[in-house]
Design a protein around this motif. Structure first.
Motif, PDB file in Angstrom:
ATOM      1  N   PHE A 159       0.855  -1.189   0.000  1.00  0.00           N
ATOM      2  CA  PHE A 159       0.000   0.000   0.000  1.00  0.00           C
ATOM      3  C   PHE A 159       0.890   1.237   0.000  1.00  0.00           C
ATOM      4  O   PHE A 159       1.739   1.402   0.874  1.00  0.00           O
ATOM      5  N   VAL A 160       0.725   2.092  -1.004  1.00  0.00           N
ATOM      6  CA  VAL A 160       1.528   3.310  -1.092  1.00  0.00           C
ATOM      7  C   VAL A 160       0.687   4.576  -0.959  1.00  0.00           C
ATOM      8  O   VAL A 160       1.226   5.676  -0.847  1.00  0.00           O
ATOM      9  N   GLY A 161      -0.655   4.435  -0.981  1.00  0.00           N
ATOM     10  CA  GLY A 161      -1.488   5.638  -0.974  1.00  0.00           C
ATOM     11  C   GLY A 161      -1.425   6.312  -2.332  1.00  0.00           C
ATOM     12  O   GLY A 161      -1.087   5.691  -3.334  1.00  0.00           O
ATOM     13  N   HIS A 162      -1.737   7.585  -2.364  1.00  0.00           N
ATOM     14  CA  HIS A 162      -1.700   8.331  -3.623  1.00  0.00           C
ATOM     15  C   HIS A 162      -0.826   9.560  -3.467  1.00  0.00           C
ATOM     16  O   HIS A 162      -0.923  10.272  -2.461  1.00  0.00           O
ATOM     17  N   THR A 163       0.025   9.801  -4.454  1.00  0.00           N
ATOM     18  CA  THR A 163       0.949  10.939  -4.379  1.00  0.00           C
ATOM     19  C   THR A 163       0.209  12.259  -4.164  1.00  0.00           C
ATOM     20  O   THR A 163       0.703  13.148  -3.473  1.00  0.00           O
ATOM     21  N   LEU A 164      -0.992  12.392  -4.727  1.00  0.00           N
ATOM     22  CA  LEU A 164      -1.754  13.631  -4.538  1.00  0.00           C
ATOM     23  C   LEU A 164      -2.257  13.779  -3.113  1.00  0.00           C
ATOM     24  O   LEU A 164      -2.393  14.892  -2.606  1.00  0.00           O
ATOM     25  N   ALA A 165      -2.534  12.650  -2.454  1.00  0.00           N
ATOM     26  CA  ALA A 165      -2.982  12.708  -1.055  1.00  0.00           C
ATOM     27  C   ALA A 165      -1.899  13.299  -0.163  1.00  0.00           C
ATOM     28  O   ALA A 165      -2.190  13.947   0.852  1.00  0.00           O
ATOM     29  N   ASP A 166      -0.636  13.081  -0.534  1.00  0.00           N
ATOM     30  CA  ASP A 166       0.480  13.642   0.227  1.00  0.00           C
ATOM     31  C   ASP A 166       0.673  15.126  -0.042  1.00  0.00           C
ATOM     32  O   ASP A 166       1.151  15.861   0.813  1.00  0.00           O
ATOM     33  N   LYS A 167       0.315  15.562  -1.241  1.00  0.00           N
ATOM     34  CA  LYS A 167       0.612  16.928  -1.668  1.00  0.00           C
ATOM     35  C   LYS A 167      -0.534  17.912  -1.419  1.00  0.00           C
ATOM     36  O   LYS A 167      -0.311  19.096  -1.183  1.00  0.00           O
ATOM     37  N   ILE A 168      -1.774  17.439  -1.517  1.00  0.00           N
ATOM     38  CA  ILE A 168      -2.933  18.328  -1.359  1.00  0.00           C
ATOM     39  C   ILE A 168      -3.240  18.515   0.127  1.00  0.00           C
ATOM     40  O   ILE A 168      -3.335  17.538   0.869  1.00  0.00           O
ATOM     41  N   PRO A 169      -3.400  19.753   0.587  1.00  0.00           N
ATOM     42  CA  PRO A 169      -3.700  19.993   2.016  1.00  0.00           C
ATOM     43  C   PRO A 169      -5.013  19.343   2.440  1.00  0.00           C
ATOM     44  O   PRO A 169      -5.920  19.153   1.623  1.00  0.00           O
ATOM     45  N   LEU A 170      -5.110  19.012   3.721  1.00  0.00           N
ATOM     46  CA  LEU A 170      -6.331  18.394   4.239  1.00  0.00           C
ATOM     47  C   LEU A 170      -7.504  19.364   4.241  1.00  0.00           C
ATOM     48  O   LEU A 170      -8.655  18.949   4.118  1.00  0.00           O
ATOM     49  N   GLU A 171      -7.223  20.643   4.400  1.00  0.00           N
ATOM     50  CA  GLU A 171      -8.306  21.637   4.360  1.00  0.00           C
ATOM     51  C   GLU A 171      -8.518  22.124   2.931  1.00  0.00           C
ATOM     52  O   GLU A 171      -7.562  22.340   2.194  1.00  0.00           O
ATOM     53  N   LYS A 172      -9.776  22.300   2.559  1.00  0.00           N
ATOM     54  CA  LYS A 172     -10.108  22.770   1.218  1.00  0.00           C
ATOM     55  C   LYS A 172      -9.518  24.155   0.969  1.00  0.00           C
ATOM     56  O   LYS A 172      -9.676  25.061   1.786  1.00  0.00           O
TER      57      LYS A 172
END
Length: 377
Positions: A159-172
Motif C-alpha cells: 500500500f503506497v497511498g496516492h501521491t496527490l494525497a500527500d501533496k494536497i492539504p487536508l483543508e479545502k
C-alpha cells in the motif's frame, strides 16, 4: 552501473503518478535512465518516451477493438526494445490491459516487473488475478483494502497511498485557488470535467455543456472552470464549447487548482473523482459508455458503485448518474441540490476523513518497494 527503469503509462492520470515517482527515484539513482511511454510531466523529469502517450489513451471494449492493430504494434515494438535493451525493472502504471500482457512477456525473459495501481479485480473479472501473478513480481496499491485482496491471492503487494494525497492539504483551499486563478472569491463556481480521453469527451462534452447551460439559468453569475490535460483535448473541447451559454475558463494541466476553486464539480468517473475527493470538492459523477460495452461490463461487476469515493466508503456518498440515468435533467437536478451548503458540508467532512486514509508518502513507499524488488533474487 546506472539503472534503467522502463515505465509505461496510458493517460494523464498515469503521467501524474509517474512524474513524482521518477523524481524520487532520481534521488536514489542520480544516473538512472527512464524510458518507455510517458506524458508531459514525466518527460519534464528527463523521461524518454518512445511513443506519444495519447496513442494508448483509449477506453471501452469496442473502442479498443477499433485501435487494436496499432496497440498491438506498439506493444510488440516495446517488447522487442526492452528484450534487446533489458531494463532493471519494468513498471506499468495503470493501463492494465496494455501493461500486464507486456509485463508477462518481459517477466518470462527474466526481467523484473511491477504494476502501479492495482487493477480493479476486486470489482470484476476476479479470475484475472492468476494472470496478474504471472505478469508482475510486485503490485503497488493506492487503496488499503487492495493489499489485503492481493495477499489473499498470494500476490506481493504494497500500500503506497496516492501521491496527490500527500501533496494536497487536508483543508479545502478554495480562497487560495481562486486567488491563483484570479477568480471572484464570492462567485458560484462549477468545475466541469467531461473526461481526459478523446472518446470520453466526444461522448460526454455535449451532454455536460447542455446541462450546464440549464444550470446557469438557475444560478446567477455561475462561472465554469474546465481543466484540460493537453492542447489536443483543449482543441477538441473548443469545438463543443461553441454551444456554451455560460461564462467559462479553460485551465491547462492544473485540475487541482480548478477543483479546489470550485464549489461543486461535474465529472466523469475515474481519477477525476479521486482528485475531487482529495480537493474536498463536492461532486456529481456522470458517465455513459458504449451501450454494448456497458451491458457486458455491468453483468461482470461485483460492486455497486463506479466512483472511487463511493467504492472507498462502500456506500453512496456522491451521486452517480450512469448510462440511462445520465440525462440532462438528472444532471441539472443533482448539481442544483449539491449547490446547497448543507450537502456540500456533508461531502467535505467525509472527503477529509477519506483523504487522511490515503496519506502514506506514496512516492517514497513506491521507491522502497522498487528497491526491495531490485534486491530480490
Amino acid at each position: 552501473m546506472a539503472k534503467t527503469f522502463a515505465i509505461v503509462v496510458g493517460e494523464s492520470s498515469g503521467d501524474q503518478l509517474g512524474a513524482p515517482l521518477i523524481k524520487e527515484l532520481k534521488k536514489r539513482y542520480p544516473d538512472a535512465k527512464f524510458i518507455g511511454i510517458g506524458g508531459e510531466k514525466m518527460i519534464a523529469e528527463g523521461f524518454e518516451s518512445l511513443f506519444d502517450m495519447e496513442r494508448l489513451s483509449v477506453m471501452g471494449l469496442f473502442e479498443v477493438l477499433s485501435r487494436l492493430p496499432e496497440l498491438l504494434k506498439i506493444r510488440k515494438t516495446l517488447k522487442n526494445h526492452f528484450l534487446q535493451n533489458p531494463p532493471d525493472v519494468y513498471i506499468g502504471i495503470d493501463a492494465p490491459d496494455f501493461n500486464l500482457p507486456l509485463a508477462r512477456m518481459l517477466k518470462a525473459h527474466g526481467i523484473k516487473t511491477m504494476h502501479y495501481v492495482c487493477p480493479s479485480v476486486w470489482a470484476w473479472r476476479e479470475k484475472r488475478v492468476e494472470k496478474i501473478k504471472k505478469s508482475v513480481d510486485s503490485m503497488l496499491c493506492l487503496l488499503p483494502f487492495e493489499v489485503e485482496f492481493c495477499q489473499k491471492h498470494q500476490l506481493n503487494a504494497t500500500f503506497v497511498g496516492h501521491t496527490l494525497a500527500d501533496k494536497i492539504p487536508l483543508e479545502k483551499q478554495t480562497l487560495q485557488a481562486r486567488e491563483k486563478l484570479k477568480l471572484n472569491v464570492d462567485a458560484p463556481v462549477l468545475c466541469m470535467m467531461p473526461g481526459s480521453r478523446q472518446s470520453e469527451i466526444k461522448r460526454m462534452a455535449p451532454l455536460f455543456i447542455q446541462s450546464v447551460n440549464k444550470i446557469a439559468q438557475s444560478i446567477e453569475n455561475l462561472f465554469v472552470l474546465i481543466p484540460v490535460s493537453s492542447e489536443k483535448r483543449e482543441k477538441q473541447l473548443q469545438e463543443y464549447l461553441v454551444e456554451a451559454s455560460f461564462k467559462y475558463q479553460i485551465i491547462k494541466q492544473d485540475s487541482i487548482s480548478a477543483l479546489s476553486a470550485a464549489n461543486v464539480a461535474l465529472i466523469t468517473s475515474g481519477t477525476a473523482a479521486l482528485e475531487a475527493m482529495l480537493c474536498k470538492t463536492p461532486m456529481v459523477v456522470s458517465y455513459k459508455a458504449n451501450a454494448l460495452t456497458y451491458k457486458i461490463i455491468s453483468k461482470m461487476l461485483t460492486i455497486d458503485y463506479v466512483s472511487l469515493p463511493n467504492i472507498i466508503a462502500n456506500r453512496e456518498i456522491i451521486k452517480e448518474l450512469l448510462q440511462d440515468d445520465a440525462t440532462e435533467q438528472n444532471i441539472v437536478n443533482a448539481v442544483l441540490i449539491l449547490m446547497g451548503k448543507n450537502e456540500q458540508l456533508r461531502q467535505i467532512e467525509l472527503f477529509t476523513q477519506m483523504h487522511r486514509s490515503l496519506i502514506a508518502q506514496a512516492d517514497i513507499q513506491a521507491v522502497n518497494a522498487i528497491d526491495s524488488l531490485l534486491l530480490s533474487k
